[in-house]
Structure formats: C-alpha cells, structure tokens
Enzyme design. Sequence first.
Site, PDB file in Angstrom:
ATOM      1  N   ASP A  11       0.872  -1.179   0.000  1.00  0.00           N
ATOM      2  CA  ASP A  11       0.000   0.000   0.000  1.00  0.00           C
ATOM      3  C   ASP A  11       0.906   1.225   0.000  1.00  0.00           C
ATOM      4  O   ASP A  11       1.712   1.407   0.920  1.00  0.00           O
ATOM      5  CB  ASP A  11      -0.887   0.025   1.250  1.00  0.00           C
ATOM      6  CG  ASP A  11      -1.940  -1.080   1.232  1.00  0.00           C
ATOM      7  OD1 ASP A  11      -2.242  -1.586   0.135  1.00  0.00           O
ATOM      8  OD2 ASP A  11      -2.453  -1.428   2.302  1.00  0.00           O
ATOM      9  N   ASP A 130     -13.430  -4.971  -2.114  1.00  0.00           N
ATOM     10  CA  ASP A 130     -13.341  -4.900  -0.658  1.00  0.00           C
ATOM     11  C   ASP A 130     -14.677  -5.390  -0.119  1.00  0.00           C
ATOM     12  O   ASP A 130     -15.686  -4.690  -0.191  1.00  0.00           O
ATOM     13  CB  ASP A 130     -13.054  -3.464  -0.196  1.00  0.00           C
ATOM     14  CG  ASP A 130     -11.671  -2.997  -0.627  1.00  0.00           C
ATOM     15  OD1 ASP A 130     -10.769  -3.844  -0.729  1.00  0.00           O
ATOM     16  OD2 ASP A 130     -11.488  -1.787  -0.867  1.00  0.00           O
TER      17      ASP A 130
END
EC number: 4.3.2.10
Length: 252
Positions: A11, A130
Amino acid sequence: MIKKRIIPCLDVKDGRVVKGIQFKGLRDIGNPVDLAMYYNEAGADELVFLDISKTEEGHSLMLEVIEQTASRLFIPLTVGGGIQSLDDITQLLNHGADKVSLNSSALKNPQLIKQASDKFGRQCICIAIDSYYDPERKAHYCCTTGGKKMTNIKVYDWVQQVEQLGAGELLVTSMGHDGMKQGFDIEHLANIKSLVNIPIIASGGGGNAQHFVELFDQTDVSAGLAASILHDRETTVQSIKEVIRQGGIAVR
C-alpha cells in the site's frame, strides 16, 4: 496443475509504503522501490501496488515509483488505487504496470471494465473487491473508497457481472480479516470461486504459512496476497512456499 502464487501487496501513500489493520491506523513500512526489489529477489511471483494517496502530488509520485520499479522488476506488477479512466490506465501501463486493478471506479461505472478490457485485453484488468459482511442484512457487500463506504451491491452479484464485462482476474479482500493474521475467509472465497471461472487472488488474514496451505487446500483460488506478515519480516515468501509444498500443493 496450475501452480499457486504468493503475491506481496504494497500500500503506497505519498511515495511511501504503509500498512494498517482493517484499513485503519497506517504506519510507515519503507521505500516502495526498495521493498519491491527485496520481494523480487525473495521469490515473489507478482507484486501489487495499491496507491492510497489522497492528493494529485501523491498520485504523481506513484508514477515515478512504478517507472523506477518496473525497469528493475522481473515479475508482473499490478497497480491499483485512484484509477478513474482509460487515460489513467494507459498512463500506468505506459509507466511499466503489467495489470491494473479497478475498484471504486468500476462500481460507479461498470462499463469502464468492458471498455478497458476491449482496449487493453482481459489479461490486464483485475477487479479489486473490498468485501464487508453486514450482519444485519446477512450478506457481503462491496465497499468503495478504500473500504470506507459500503454500497448496496452484493459481492456475489458483482463478481458475476464483472466477469461478463471482461475482467480477467479478481482480487478479493475480506475486510473483517484484513491485517488480523487469523486466516483467510475460506467459506466466502470458495463461494465466490463457485460463481466465476476467472482467477482469484485472496487477500485479508494470511498470518502464517499454514493459513496459505488451508487457503489452497480448501478453495480453488489461484493466489494468496500477503502484506503484514511479510513487511514485519515475520516470515518470507520462500518460507511460505516451502510449507505449501510440504502440504502437497504445487506452488511456483
């Protein structure tokens, strides 16, 4: 038999690698190019960069990171985060990404999947999901904006739709498992795999090598994503692969 893949996920926020738990509490992990090179040497099969920058400057830094990384990387690189248009995809592929990962933009405009697949080829288009289980409605729903907003789109409906639109791969993060290191959401992933024919990368919950053995033993997903356990140097890609091999599972 298709060999399973282990994929570190980085990330990246404003040019730095960060990691949180259940999408919160970010801490600095290091330089993305250095980490990418480390994983390249350490036996990773692919890499995923997710750009979670909030600003234009952050997104611009990401292009530099991709270019610097791709020129030295010998494994496929998937880049996601903040991709809104075909132009964005073109820019990322031109800077060295092999695949792009679409999430919020695809939920807002599903036709972007078809347009991107038609233009760049199905193999370049990964759809990131997600997935959040809503106990009140007793169903999994897709979330947008880095897991912050829950939509009314059910995960099991969405995975079938994106496959029909031309997605080549799914990256499924079980939000309740993310960063918890308690194991993957096996039942949920197996359910998704029963609905689609495209490869699935499982994300969220890989806390030790045995969790990856369970993932590949109990589901037909193609790859497992790892972040926390690798960034914290609790284990290595090769150690995970060794345990998977001992479990009788073919791994790259």
